[in-house]
Design a protein around this motif. Structure first.
Motif, PDB file in Angstrom:
ATOM      1  N   ASP A   1       0.798  -1.234   0.000  1.00  0.00           N
ATOM      2  CA  ASP A   1       0.000   0.000   0.000  1.00  0.00           C
ATOM      3  C   ASP A   1       0.825   1.276   0.000  1.00  0.00           C
ATOM      4  OD1 ASP A   1      -2.284  -1.421  -0.047  1.00  0.00           O
ATOM      5  OD2 ASP A   1      -2.768  -1.208   2.070  1.00  0.00           O
ATOM      6  N   HIS A   2       2.122   1.169   0.155  1.00  0.00           N
ATOM      7  CA  HIS A   2       2.918   2.381   0.323  1.00  0.00           C
ATOM      8  C   HIS A   2       2.961   3.256  -0.928  1.00  0.00           C
ATOM      9  CE1 HIS A   2       4.382   2.413   4.403  1.00  0.00           C
ATOM     10  NE2 HIS A   2       4.605   1.121   4.339  1.00  0.00           N
ATOM     11  N   ASP A   3       2.978   2.663  -2.098  1.00  0.00           N
ATOM     12  CA  ASP A   3       3.012   3.482  -3.321  1.00  0.00           C
ATOM     13  C   ASP A   3       1.771   4.365  -3.412  1.00  0.00           C
ATOM     14  OD1 ASP A   3       5.449   2.516  -4.096  1.00  0.00           O
ATOM     15  OD2 ASP A   3       4.656   1.032  -5.497  1.00  0.00           O
ATOM     16  N   ASP A   4       0.603   3.768  -3.182  1.00  0.00           N
ATOM     17  CA  ASP A   4      -0.640   4.537  -3.233  1.00  0.00           C
ATOM     18  C   ASP A   4      -0.694   5.581  -2.119  1.00  0.00           C
ATOM     19  OD1 ASP A   4      -1.497   3.117  -5.427  1.00  0.00           O
ATOM     20  OD2 ASP A   4      -2.661   1.677  -4.261  1.00  0.00           O
ATOM     21  N   THR A   5      -0.213   5.206  -0.942  1.00  0.00           N
ATOM     22  CA  THR A   5      -0.238   6.150   0.178  1.00  0.00           C
ATOM     23  C   THR A   5       0.697   7.320  -0.085  1.00  0.00           C
ATOM     24  OG1 THR A   5      -0.740   4.339   1.709  1.00  0.00           O
ATOM     25  CG2 THR A   5       0.064   6.389   2.668  1.00  0.00           C
ATOM     26  N   LEU A   6       1.836   7.051  -0.680  1.00  0.00           N
ATOM     27  CA  LEU A   6       2.786   8.124  -0.991  1.00  0.00           C
ATOM     28  C   LEU A   6       2.153   9.132  -1.948  1.00  0.00           C
ATOM     29  CD1 LEU A   6       5.831   8.718  -0.268  1.00  0.00           C
ATOM     30  CD2 LEU A   6       6.337   7.932  -2.580  1.00  0.00           C
ATOM     31  N   VAL A   7       1.415   8.642  -2.941  1.00  0.00           N
ATOM     32  CA  VAL A   7       0.721   9.533  -3.874  1.00  0.00           C
ATOM     33  C   VAL A   7      -0.337  10.346  -3.144  1.00  0.00           C
ATOM     34  CG1 VAL A   7      -0.825   9.595  -5.871  1.00  0.00           C
ATOM     35  CG2 VAL A   7       1.165   8.073  -5.886  1.00  0.00           C
ATOM     36  N   ARG A   8      -1.071   9.690  -2.255  1.00  0.00           N
ATOM     37  CA  ARG A   8      -2.116  10.378  -1.499  1.00  0.00           C
ATOM     38  C   ARG A   8      -1.521  11.476  -0.606  1.00  0.00           C
ATOM     39  NH1 ARG A   8      -4.265   6.124   0.069  1.00  0.00           N
ATOM     40  NH2 ARG A   8      -3.698   6.008   2.272  1.00  0.00           N
ATOM     41  N   VAL A   9      -0.400  11.186   0.024  1.00  0.00           N
ATOM     42  CA  VAL A   9       0.252  12.180   0.871  1.00  0.00           C
ATOM     43  C   VAL A   9       0.775  13.343   0.032  1.00  0.00           C
ATOM     44  CG1 VAL A   9       2.199  12.603   2.426  1.00  0.00           C
ATOM     45  CG2 VAL A   9       0.844  10.511   2.669  1.00  0.00           C
ATOM     46  N   ALA A  10       1.351  13.036  -1.126  1.00  0.00           N
ATOM     47  CA  ALA A  10       1.851  14.101  -2.003  1.00  0.00           C
ATOM     48  C   ALA A  10       0.710  15.009  -2.449  1.00  0.00           C
ATOM     49  CB  ALA A  10       2.560  13.491  -3.214  1.00  0.00           C
ATOM     50  N   ASP A  11      -0.444  14.425  -2.754  1.00  0.00           N
ATOM     51  CA  ASP A  11      -1.607  15.233  -3.136  1.00  0.00           C
ATOM     52  C   ASP A  11      -2.072  16.116  -1.974  1.00  0.00           C
ATOM     53  OD1 ASP A  11      -1.589  14.119  -5.651  1.00  0.00           O
ATOM     54  OD2 ASP A  11      -3.158  12.644  -5.225  1.00  0.00           O
ATOM     55  N   LEU A  12      -2.024  15.570  -0.766  1.00  0.00           N
ATOM     56  CA  LEU A  12      -2.421  16.343   0.411  1.00  0.00           C
ATOM     57  C   LEU A  12      -1.507  17.556   0.582  1.00  0.00           C
ATOM     58  CD1 LEU A  12      -3.334  14.935   3.904  1.00  0.00           C
ATOM     59  CD2 LEU A  12      -1.626  16.731   3.707  1.00  0.00           C
ATOM     60  N   LEU A  13      -0.207  17.363   0.431  1.00  0.00           N
ATOM     61  CA  LEU A  13       0.731  18.476   0.576  1.00  0.00           C
ATOM     62  C   LEU A  13       0.496  19.528  -0.507  1.00  0.00           C
ATOM     63  CD1 LEU A  13       4.056  16.537   1.312  1.00  0.00           C
ATOM     64  CD2 LEU A  13       2.447  17.495   2.957  1.00  0.00           C
ATOM     65  N   ALA A  14       0.265  19.048  -1.734  1.00  0.00           N
ATOM     66  CA  ALA A  14       0.105  19.978  -2.852  1.00  0.00           C
ATOM     67  C   ALA A  14      -1.168  20.804  -2.740  1.00  0.00           C
ATOM     68  CB  ALA A  14       0.112  19.208  -4.168  1.00  0.00           C
ATOM     69  N   SER A  15      -2.200  20.263  -2.090  1.00  0.00           N
ATOM     70  CA  SER A  15      -3.488  20.952  -2.017  1.00  0.00           C
ATOM     71  C   SER A  15      -3.674  21.734  -0.715  1.00  0.00           C
ATOM     72  CB  SER A  15      -4.635  19.945  -2.157  1.00  0.00           C
ATOM     73  OG  SER A  15      -4.600  18.998  -1.097  1.00  0.00           O
ATOM     74  N   ALA A  16      -2.652  21.753   0.145  1.00  0.00           N
ATOM     75  CA  ALA A  16      -2.776  22.448   1.431  1.00  0.00           C
ATOM     76  C   ALA A  16      -2.926  23.949   1.225  1.00  0.00           C
ATOM     77  CB  ALA A  16      -1.559  22.153   2.305  1.00  0.00           C
ATOM     78  N   GLU A  17      -3.733  24.562   2.081  1.00  0.00           N
ATOM     79  CA  GLU A  17      -3.917  26.008   2.012  1.00  0.00           C
ATOM     80  C   GLU A  17      -2.640  26.714   2.466  1.00  0.00           C
ATOM     81  OE1 GLU A  17      -6.414  27.668   0.858  1.00  0.00           O
ATOM     82  OE2 GLU A  17      -7.671  25.914   0.442  1.00  0.00           O
ATOM     83  N   PRO A  18      -2.265  27.808   1.791  1.00  0.00           N
ATOM     84  CA  PRO A  18      -1.048  28.523   2.174  1.00  0.00           C
ATOM     85  C   PRO A  18      -1.090  29.058   3.601  1.00  0.00           C
ATOM     86  CG  PRO A  18      -1.995  29.451   0.147  1.00  0.00           C
ATOM     87  CD  PRO A  18      -2.944  28.408   0.636  1.00  0.00           C
ATOM     88  N   GLU A  19      -2.311  29.315   4.120  1.00  0.00           N
ATOM     89  CA  GLU A  19      -2.428  29.864   5.466  1.00  0.00           C
ATOM     90  C   GLU A  19      -2.166  28.820   6.545  1.00  0.00           C
ATOM     91  OE1 GLU A  19      -4.831  30.074   3.199  1.00  0.00           O
ATOM     92  OE2 GLU A  19      -4.595  32.163   2.546  1.00  0.00           O
ATOM     93  N   GLU A  20      -2.254  27.536   6.192  1.00  0.00           N
ATOM     94  CA  GLU A  20      -2.043  26.490   7.189  1.00  0.00           C
ATOM     95  C   GLU A  20      -0.562  26.377   7.519  1.00  0.00           C
ATOM     96  OE1 GLU A  20      -3.243  21.811   8.075  1.00  0.00           O
ATOM     97  OE2 GLU A  20      -3.507  22.660   6.072  1.00  0.00           O
ATOM     98  N   HIS A  21      -0.271  26.223   8.790  1.00  0.00           N
ATOM     99  CA  HIS A  21       1.117  26.131   9.215  1.00  0.00           C
ATOM    100  C   HIS A  21       1.773  24.922   8.532  1.00  0.00           C
ATOM    101  CE1 HIS A  21       4.663  25.873  11.720  1.00  0.00           C
ATOM    102  NE2 HIS A  21       4.344  27.044  12.253  1.00  0.00           N
TER     103      HIS A  21
END
Length: 303
Positions: free
Chosen positions: A93-113
């Motif tokens: 599952d790590h390959d899929d999870t890595l993609v999911r985490v990368a998407d989370l980082l890319a979509s984070a709001e700039p105001e979030e710490h």
């Protein structure tokens, strides 16, 4: 280190050596593509299940790729469509999870710490393990016995750490405003990003191992949240998760009106509190000024 769904493989019977793989599917994003993706994921899980059961019953070194493929009801060539080696089948599952985490980082709001974003990212990894506690515990026990699997696990963890480091460095490089508690460190940027990413990953690993040693029992997310608080206090004492400054930051050289606005905001931040006045030299380093304010506040609370 994730998923074995039961003590017995959850796949339909198939003649030994018969290839059950659906193979590559449509890539147009429609129902056919989603169905092919689901079939591919199921095949990865079936192969991982078969591998885990064989490793547990006859030993890791004694198990061959041919045996894993046969137990999953597929041909040897199908195994290598999904995994490059038998140790890789332990981490489906790590390959899929890595993609999911990368998407989370890319979509984070700039105001979030930035640190909060990284903490949310590593929590996705934790949830991957926590979704199947029995499987994760069995895998953990196996990995402790097989050096090759421990090395593979270290390599997998390093991928998350590199991803978080790149994200934090990217936040330093942007022109957007940096949230309170996060200061550009000049020559220390790369060090701060690497140490912060490593701290978050190490905290996750510590909490996860403790949970696995306990048999996968307990609220592991709450334990991880506590570790995040420790990291925040250590690296960014002034930044609280999800908090927003009620006062305003006033830059040197600001106009009288800007100073007054900042002062008014600061004075109204806590209506029941006292007023604190501090004096600092204009050439004093920011961290020295902040430390003097913090010491003054601490003294006021104790008085």
């Amino acid at each position: 280190m994730d998923r074995v769904q039961s003590a017995t493989p959850q796949h339909s019977a198939a003649p030994r050596g018969a290839d059950r793989s659906a193979g590559p599917g449509p890539s147009d994003g429609g129902p056919g593509s989603r169905r092919a993706a689901a079939q591919r994921q199921q095949m990865r899980q079936d192969l991982a299940t078969a591998a885990m059961e064989l490793f547990a019953s006859q030993g890791y070194e004694e198990t061959t790729v041919d045996q894993i493929a046969a137990a999953a009801g597929v041909a040897r060539r199908t195994f290598f469509r999904y995994f490059r080696s038998k140790e890789e089948a332990i981490f489906p599952d790590h390959d899929d999870t890595l993609v999911r985490v990368a998407d989370l980082l890319a979509s984070a709001e700039p105001e979030e710490h930035p640190l909060d974003v990284v903490c949310r990212g590593i929590k996705e990894v934790l949830r991957m393990y926590a979704s199947t506690p029995a499987v994760s515990v069995a895998r953990y026990q196996l990995i402790r016995q097989v050096p090759a699997l421990r090395e593979r696990e270290i390599a997998v963890v390093a991928r998350y750490e590199r991803l978080f480091t790149r994200y934090l460095l990217g936040r330093f490089d942007t022109a957007e405003a940096i949230p309170p508690g996060w200061q550009r460190g000049g020559e220390d940027d790369s060090m701060l990003a690497e140490v912060s990413a490593a701290a978050v990953v190490a905290a996750h690993n510590h909490v996860l191992r403790r949970w696995l040693r306990a048999g996968g029992r307990g609220d592991v997310e709450a334990q991880l949240d506590h570790s995040f608080e420790v990291i925040r206090r250590t690296f960014w004492a002034s930044a609280e998760p999800g908090a927003r400054r009620r006062g305003s930051l006033v830059a040197p050289g600001a106009s009288v009106a800007e100073w007054e606005e900042g002062a008014t905001s600061a004075l109204s931040a806590s209506p029941g509190g006292e007023v604190l006045i501090t004096v600092a030299r204009t050439d004093a380093p920011l961290d020295v000024v902040v430390d003097s304010i913090r010491a003054a506040l601490s003294g006021a609370k104790q008085a």
